[in-house]
Write a protein that holds these residues in place. Structure first.
Motif, mmCIF file in Angstrom:
data_model
loop_
_atom_site.group_PDB
_atom_site.id
_atom_site.type_symbol
_atom_site.label_atom_id
_atom_site.label_comp_id
_atom_site.label_asym_id
_atom_site.label_seq_id
_atom_site.Cartn_x
_atom_site.Cartn_y
_atom_site.Cartn_z
ATOM 1 N N ASN A 4 0.859 -1.189 0.000
ATOM 2 C CA ASN A 4 0.000 0.000 0.000
ATOM 3 C C ASN A 4 0.897 1.242 0.000
ATOM 4 O OD1 ASN A 4 -2.261 1.622 0.143
ATOM 5 N ND2 ASN A 4 -2.554 1.345 2.349
ATOM 6 N N PRO A 5 1.744 1.356 -1.022
ATOM 7 C CA PRO A 5 2.844 2.328 -0.976
ATOM 8 C C PRO A 5 2.401 3.780 -0.859
ATOM 9 C CG PRO A 5 2.608 1.411 -3.186
ATOM 10 C CD PRO A 5 1.735 0.601 -2.284
ATOM 11 N N LYS A 6 1.292 4.117 -1.468
ATOM 12 C CA LYS A 6 0.894 5.535 -1.466
ATOM 13 C C LYS A 6 0.493 6.008 -0.074
ATOM 14 C CE LYS A 6 -0.131 5.844 -6.348
ATOM 15 N NZ LYS A 6 -1.100 6.112 -7.410
ATOM 16 N N ASN A 7 0.162 5.055 0.791
ATOM 17 C CA ASN A 7 -0.176 5.408 2.168
ATOM 18 C C ASN A 7 0.939 5.095 3.166
ATOM 19 O OD1 ASN A 7 -2.823 6.342 1.606
ATOM 20 N ND2 ASN A 7 -3.541 4.225 1.471
ATOM 21 N N THR A 8 1.770 4.100 2.830
ATOM 22 C CA THR A 8 2.701 3.618 3.858
ATOM 23 C C THR A 8 4.178 3.751 3.499
ATOM 24 O OG1 THR A 8 2.606 1.361 2.973
ATOM 25 C CG2 THR A 8 1.000 1.941 4.687
ATOM 26 N N SER A 9 4.532 3.985 2.233
ATOM 27 C CA SER A 9 5.949 4.039 1.863
ATOM 28 C C SER A 9 6.546 5.401 2.209
ATOM 29 C CB SER A 9 6.136 3.784 0.367
ATOM 30 O OG SER A 9 7.475 4.070 -0.013
ATOM 31 N N PRO A 10 7.474 5.454 3.167
ATOM 32 C CA PRO A 10 8.086 6.743 3.515
ATOM 33 C C PRO A 10 8.910 7.327 2.373
ATOM 34 C CG PRO A 10 9.168 4.940 4.698
ATOM 35 C CD PRO A 10 7.976 4.364 4.020
ATOM 36 N N LEU A 11 9.469 6.489 1.530
ATOM 37 C CA LEU A 11 10.244 6.984 0.392
ATOM 38 C C LEU A 11 9.335 7.718 -0.593
ATOM 39 C CD1 LEU A 11 12.533 3.889 -0.293
ATOM 40 C CD2 LEU A 11 13.170 6.030 0.827
ATOM 41 N N TYR A 12 8.231 7.071 -0.952
ATOM 42 C CA TYR A 12 7.273 7.700 -1.861
ATOM 43 C C TYR A 12 6.712 8.991 -1.254
ATOM 44 C CZ TYR A 12 2.783 8.539 -4.143
ATOM 45 O OH TYR A 12 1.715 9.134 -4.773
ATOM 46 N N ARG A 13 6.357 8.932 0.014
ATOM 47 C CA ARG A 13 5.739 10.088 0.660
ATOM 48 C C ARG A 13 6.722 11.252 0.836
ATOM 49 N NH1 ARG A 13 0.797 8.984 2.876
ATOM 50 N NH2 ARG A 13 1.007 10.500 4.547
ATOM 51 N N SER A 14 8.033 10.942 0.812
ATOM 52 C CA SER A 14 9.022 12.015 0.963
ATOM 53 C C SER A 14 9.117 12.898 -0.283
ATOM 54 C CB SER A 14 10.395 11.414 1.280
ATOM 55 O OG SER A 14 10.963 10.787 0.142
ATOM 56 N N ILE A 15 8.723 12.354 -1.446
ATOM 57 C CA ILE A 15 8.864 13.130 -2.686
ATOM 58 C C ILE A 15 7.548 13.609 -3.277
ATOM 59 C CG2 ILE A 15 11.045 12.014 -3.317
ATOM 60 C CD1 ILE A 15 9.346 10.359 -5.384
ATOM 61 N N ILE A 16 6.445 12.988 -2.876
ATOM 62 C CA ILE A 16 5.169 13.318 -3.518
ATOM 63 C C ILE A 16 4.820 14.780 -3.252
ATOM 64 C CG2 ILE A 16 3.484 12.730 -1.715
ATOM 65 C CD1 ILE A 16 3.458 11.725 -5.458
ATOM 66 N N ASN A 17 4.253 15.417 -4.227
ATOM 67 C CA ASN A 17 3.926 16.857 -4.226
ATOM 68 C C ASN A 17 5.167 17.745 -4.354
ATOM 69 O OD1 ASN A 17 1.159 16.260 -3.884
ATOM 70 N ND2 ASN A 17 1.417 16.154 -1.650
ATOM 71 N N LYS A 18 6.348 17.112 -4.446
ATOM 72 C CA LYS A 18 7.579 17.884 -4.677
ATOM 73 C C LYS A 18 8.127 17.628 -6.076
ATOM 74 C CE LYS A 18 8.810 17.624 0.216
ATOM 75 N NZ LYS A 18 9.770 17.082 1.210
ATOM 76 N N VAL A 19 7.717 16.503 -6.677
ATOM 77 C CA VAL A 19 8.159 16.137 -8.014
ATOM 78 C C VAL A 19 6.921 15.908 -8.893
ATOM 79 C CG1 VAL A 19 10.203 14.985 -7.075
ATOM 80 C CG2 VAL A 19 8.159 13.627 -7.600
ATOM 81 N N LYS A 20 7.148 15.870 -10.208
ATOM 82 C CA LYS A 20 6.115 15.361 -11.100
ATOM 83 C C LYS A 20 6.238 13.846 -11.068
ATOM 84 C CE LYS A 20 4.630 15.130 -15.922
ATOM 85 N NZ LYS A 20 4.953 15.486 -17.329
ATOM 86 N N PHE A 21 5.248 13.174 -10.510
ATOM 87 C CA PHE A 21 5.358 11.733 -10.317
ATOM 88 C C PHE A 21 4.542 10.990 -11.370
ATOM 89 C CE2 PHE A 21 4.080 7.624 -8.574
ATOM 90 C CZ PHE A 21 5.335 7.106 -8.247
ATOM 91 N N ILE A 22 5.206 10.040 -12.033
ATOM 92 C CA ILE A 22 4.550 9.178 -13.019
ATOM 93 C C ILE A 22 4.665 7.744 -12.521
ATOM 94 C CG2 ILE A 22 4.583 8.319 -15.383
ATOM 95 C CD1 ILE A 22 5.926 11.016 -16.161
#
Length: 374
Positions: free
Chosen positions: A38-56
């Protein structure tokens, strides 16, 4: 644009680039092996960059995802890859498809489509050197082939001179050393590096290859049982499980802290001196596995059984540490993190995390059934 930019190395580089004023696009498939289910809710790596990068959210094995990600990019840092040395020996098609196939799609698009890319950085690996560089008293500099099962079966884990079969002296591996990987993972990394440097040169695109040593630090996956001895051992210790040290515990690696890796990679992006070169990135210091285990145990202050078992995995190398004189000379890179300082920082971070499920035994059983773990 960073492929694998939500991963351990990629997210660290992305955040540093953002701090320097870059606009960053990330292409990442949020692999469950790294990010959980459930990476979008639990991955600290993903959450560290989201809304800071253009994510695809996409895969390097998809041409459509590459086309989408390459739009308006002026540089690529290509990190996305399957990375487990042991796992690569039985998930061969997957490693070839992702690591070599994904790179081929990128290069095909750069060759045949209109784009603005001026530089490509490819993440290579110390695994391409196989058993690395040694000195034989009789035959000088030699590059031993993979160790034989019959020797390791009787507890002889040392590398031998390929000519006289005598024991040999370990040397730091320089970039001009023989390339002879002993695992499928290492082969794919060799192919990625050669493809990028060869094709980009023909296109007049600058290319830089980075042969990373054993990267560690806060943020690395603690739930992936296939790669990263520090995270695997940490998860074992935190779960109160026994540490099984392979071979005789004297095997060594060059452990390089994530901050140093990110710094070196950005130097390659920004400095023209790096263009069309390959570099080792490490500390130039060999640390054995027994020292690793004892240092981790000290900082966790937890007692678990530690066994030096004599078990071994086919495809593993005995030693490797980097000669980093070239990157020092060309780019002014100096590692800033000692092993002791890095481990202290890493273990402090681990102690702040929820203890993950330990899947290590499952990964060993997979290797046993394939005859790759003895």
């Amino acid at each position: 644009m960073i492929t694998g930019g939500a991963g351990f190395i990629g997210s660290n580089i992305a955040l540093k680039l953002i701090d320097k004023g870059y606009k960053v696009t990330v292409l990442d498939n949020l692999s469950p092996q790294i990010h959980g289910y459930n990476p979008k809710n639990t991955s600290p790596l993903y959450r560290s960059i989201i809304n800071k990068v253009k994510f695809i959210e996409g895969s390097v094995t998809s041409k459509e995802d590459w086309v989408n990600a390459l739009e308006n990019q002026d540089a690529i840092i290509h990190l996305a890859a399957e990375t487990g040395t042991g796992q690569s020996m039985y998930e061969i098609q997957k490693y070839i498809d992702v690591n070599i196939g994904g790179t081929a799609i990128m290069l095909d698009l750069l060759t045949n489509n209109t784009h603005q890319v001026k530089k490509v950085i490819i993440a290579s690996s110390r695994a391409i050197y196989g058993e690395g560089k040694y000195k034989c008293e009789e035959h000088g500099i030699v590059y031993p082939t993979e160790r034989e099962d019959k020797d390791m079966e009787i507890g002889d884990f040392s590398c031998k001179c390929p000519v006289c079969k005598k024991n040999i002296e370990l040397l730091p591996t320089s970039e001009d050393s023989k390339i002879h990987p002993t695992s499928v993972y290492g082969i794919t990394k060799q192919n990625q590096e050669q493809l990028v440097l060869t094709v980009c040169k023909s296109l007049n695109i600058a290319a830089v290859g980075y042969r990373y040593q054993n990267v560690y630090g806060p943020g690395q996956s603690l739930s992936n049982p296939y790669t990263g001895i520090l995270s695997i051992f940490s998860t074992r210790i935190k779960n109160g499980n026994e540490i099984n040290i392979f071979e005789d515990g004297k095997e060594t690696r060059d452990f390089v802290f994530i901050e140093d890796i990110a710094h070196a990679t950005i130097l390659g992006l920004e400095k023209d001196e790096a263009n069309d070169n390959v570099y080792n990135v490490g500390t130039g210091i060999a640390t054995d596995v027994v020292t690793v285990t004892n240092t981790l145990a000290k900082y966790y202050d937890l007692k678990v059984p530690i066994q030096i078992s004599g078990n071994y995995r086919l495809g593993d190398i005995r030693h490797n540490f980097a000669d980093i004189s070239k990157i020092k000379s060309d780019l002014g890179f100096e590692p800033q993190w000692s092993f002791e300082k890095g481990i202290e920082t890493f273990t402090k971070w681990v102690n702040e995390q929820e203890t993950p499920e330990d899947k290590y035994d499952q990964s060993i059983e997979e290797m046993k059934t394939k005859g790759l773990y003895k």
